[in-house]
Scaffold this active site. Structure first.
Site, PDB file in Angstrom:
ATOM      1  N   LYS A  53     -17.089 -14.469  80.057  1.00  0.00           N
ATOM      2  CA  LYS A  53     -18.517 -14.802  80.143  1.00  0.00           C
ATOM      3  C   LYS A  53     -19.168 -14.108  81.341  1.00  0.00           C
ATOM      4  CE  LYS A  53     -17.710 -19.122  77.728  1.00  0.00           C
ATOM      5  NZ  LYS A  53     -17.269 -20.503  77.916  1.00  0.00           N
ATOM      6  N   GLN A  97     -17.181 -25.142  82.773  1.00  0.00           N
ATOM      7  CA  GLN A  97     -16.159 -24.771  81.775  1.00  0.00           C
ATOM      8  C   GLN A  97     -15.348 -25.993  81.359  1.00  0.00           C
ATOM      9  OE1 GLN A  97     -15.703 -21.711  80.248  1.00  0.00           O
ATOM     10  NE2 GLN A  97     -14.194 -22.775  78.991  1.00  0.00           N
ATOM     11  N   ASP A 120     -24.885 -24.877  77.653  1.00  0.00           N
ATOM     12  CA  ASP A 120     -24.062 -25.306  76.510  1.00  0.00           C
ATOM     13  C   ASP A 120     -24.869 -26.173  75.540  1.00  0.00           C
ATOM     14  OD1 ASP A 120     -21.534 -24.145  76.748  1.00  0.00           O
ATOM     15  OD2 ASP A 120     -20.948 -25.570  78.311  1.00  0.00           O
TER      16      ASP A 120
END
Ligand SMILES: NC(=O)c1ccc[n+]([C@@H]2O[C@H](COP(=O)([O-])OP(=O)(O)OC[C@H]3O[C@@H](n4cnc5c(N)ncnc54)[C@H](OP(=O)(O)O)[C@@H]3O)[C@@H](O)[C@H]2O)c1
Length: 285
Positions: A53, A97, A120
């Site tokens: 990412k 994460q 997210d």
């Protein structure tokens, strides 16, 4: 195999091309979009995802300040780091994460995160926005699946979509998304799960069957209506091996199907950056 393949890579490329244009427009206004990342512990797979990412972020022109916390970090320390990024005016998006070590509470940490920085799209406020149709960051995998179907010209509106799985990251938000009143959604959505032991009765009539269970091989050809569209969202990781929900032999029955690798995954990552650039646009509007 007779089914048409529905790869995610060209979908992701189209989304990321749009993100690049928007990053360039922000930079022209003197804003460098910033996506912060937080990793707790030393899980190899999680560290690998963060690296991917961050590399993608750099290629798109984001800066990505990173906090790597030790595996024995306390909940208070994790929340202090998240609040620090929330309060930093130069940071626009934040990715925590998943998974985090078992002694930490992910849901509590997520609630500390500024919902407008939630790339997210999983913060409870953003789930609420999705439920009532307000704009906000969308959960990445559901948004990626909608984009994948639209990109490959799969009609969704008015058709019967059956989702196997009602989990918080995939099945549940996807059901809300595809039932919304928009041309690329607007479907008759049914969600099945372990509470519906005869779930095959529902999947067998689906025009579009979406696997979101995380149970390798749970979808077999006999669960698929001939000619149906099959999307494999659920996967289980065993080390580096990816074990998808959808058995490969479903391609003999389906009309169209996502590939075993390179289907939904690339679209998920692309949606993360779409959320990140949107966060930077909002913060600097
Ligand atoms: N491709 C990607 O980029 C991506 C991104 C995010 C997530 N995922 C994958 O998506 C999957 C779902 O994620 P999640 O967080 O939503 O998962 P989750 O919370 O574990 O939910 C799994 C769902 O599947 C149902 N299920 C499990 N076994 C079943 C069975 N034998 N029969 C019927 N239903 C069954 C569960 O039913 P109950 O509710 O009754 O327990 C639950 O609703 C996972 O495999 C995850 O790895 C993929």
């Amino acid at each position: 195999m007779s089914a048409r393949l529905l790869p995610g890579k060209p979908v992701a490329e189209a989304v990321l091309a749009d993100v690049s244009t928007r990053v360039a427009a922000l930079k022209a206004k003197g804003v460098t979009p910033a996506l912060a990342t937080v990793l707790v512990g030393d899980d190899d797979a999680s560290a690998g995802y963060i690296r991917i990412k961050q590399k993608q972020a750099a290629e798109l022109g984001f800066v990505s300040p990173h906090a790597h916390l030790p595996g024995d970090t306390t909940q208070d320390e994790l929340e202090r780091v998240i609040r620090g990024f929330n309060d930093d005016k130069d940071v626009h998006g934040l990715l925590l994460q998943y998974p985090i070590p078992g002694h930490l509470d992910y849901d509590r940490a997520l609630q500390v995160l500024d919902p407008d920085m939630d790339v997210d799209g999983l913060h409870p406020l953003n789930m609420g926005r999705l439920a009532i149709g307000l704009p906000g960051p969308l959960p990445c995998t559901p948004a990626g699946i909608e984009a994948l179907l639209a990109f490959h010209d799969i009609p969704v509106s008015g058709r019967e979509v059956v989702i196997l799985g009602r989990g918080a990251t995939l099945g549940r938000p996807l059901a809300m998304l595809l039932a919304q009143k928009r041309p690329t959604a607007n479907a008759a959505v049914t969600v099945v799960h372990t509470g519906v032991p005869d779930w095959a009765r529902y999947t067998q009539r689906a025009d579009i069957l979406i696997a979101a269970a995380g149970v390798p091989g749970i979808i077999q050809p006999e669960h698929v209506k001939p000619g149906a569209v099959v999307v494999g969202g659920g996967v289980r990781y065993e080390g580096r091996r990816i074990l998808p929900d959808v058995d490969e032999s479903c391609a003999d029955v389906a009309g169209a199907i996502t590939p075993r690798v390179g289907g939904v995954g690339p679209t998920t990552v692309a949606m993360l950056f779409r959320n990140a650039v949107a966060a930077a646009e909002r913060a600097t509007a």
